[in-house]
Design an enzyme around this catalytic site. Structure first.
Site, PDB file in Angstrom:
ATOM      1  N   ASP A   1       0.865  -1.184   0.000  1.00  0.00           N
ATOM      2  CA  ASP A   1       0.000   0.000   0.000  1.00  0.00           C
ATOM      3  C   ASP A   1       0.896   1.226   0.000  1.00  0.00           C
ATOM      4  O   ASP A   1       1.994   1.208   0.565  1.00  0.00           O
ATOM      5  CB  ASP A   1      -0.903   0.001   1.235  1.00  0.00           C
ATOM      6  CG  ASP A   1      -1.959  -1.090   1.197  1.00  0.00           C
ATOM      7  OD1 ASP A   1      -2.374  -1.478   0.091  1.00  0.00           O
ATOM      8  OD2 ASP A   1      -2.381  -1.545   2.280  1.00  0.00           O
TER       9      ASP A   1
ATOM     10  N   ASP B   1      -6.953  -1.548  -4.454  1.00  0.00           N
ATOM     11  CA  ASP B   1      -8.006  -1.227  -3.483  1.00  0.00           C
ATOM     12  C   ASP B   1      -8.980  -0.208  -4.068  1.00  0.00           C
ATOM     13  O   ASP B   1     -10.195  -0.322  -3.888  1.00  0.00           O
ATOM     14  CB  ASP B   1      -7.407  -0.657  -2.194  1.00  0.00           C
ATOM     15  CG  ASP B   1      -6.485  -1.621  -1.475  1.00  0.00           C
ATOM     16  OD1 ASP B   1      -6.663  -2.843  -1.623  1.00  0.00           O
ATOM     17  OD2 ASP B   1      -5.593  -1.137  -0.751  1.00  0.00           O
TER      18      ASP B   1
END
Length: 154
Positions: A115, A129
């Site tokens: 991330d 995401d």
């Protein structure tokens, strides 16, 4: 069906390239892009979305594999362009994070998801995401508008 797989491939590719870039250029120290509104921060996420349930990584991997199999199985029947786009975003996002779970440390099906996008009051996330979230919103709108994924003829 071509739209679905072209969308999935594009999302997967952009997600993969962006994660490789993040690994090479970012650190755990936030890099401010738009002040505190948008920062780039490298995070190795062992959980689900928003770093929840970090001890269940293998379960998320198995669920992701089930989603991929279901999408591939049902994709020839999806005739709505909006649904093809939505499911393509879902498939691309799931494959993006599943790729991390399969090939990144610490182990097969238990790897960390990379991330790197950070906004205020929100967990750090990635392009996969984002694609999954947009797919969910699109699916909701299509459902509310009563647009079926499969148009039955006859």
């Amino acid at each position: 069906m071509r739209r679905l797989f072209a969308t999935a491939w594009t999302i997967w590719l952009f997600d993969f390239v962006s994660k490789e870039w993040a690994l090479k250029t970012l650190s755990a120290q936030p890099r401010k892009i738009l002040g505190s509104f948008l920062q780039l921060t490298l995070v190795h996420n062992s959980g689900a979305a928003f770093s929840l349930a970090t001890g269940f990584t293998i379960i998320f991997s198995i669920l992701a594999l089930a989603v991929v199999i279901a999408v591939i199985y049902f994709s020839p029947q999806i005739t709505s362009g909006g649904w093809q786009l939505s499911i393509g975003l879902l498939l691309g996002g799931v494959l993006g994070n599943l790729t991390d779970r399969i090939f990144r440390d610490p182990s097969f099906l238990s790897g960390y998801v990379i991330d790197w996008i950070q906004i205020p009051h929100w967990p750090v996330f990635n392009l996969a995401d984002s694609a999954i979230s947009i797919a969910a919103i699109m699916a909701f709108v299509l459902s509310v508008r009563n647009i079926p994924p499969i148009t039955r003829v006859g």
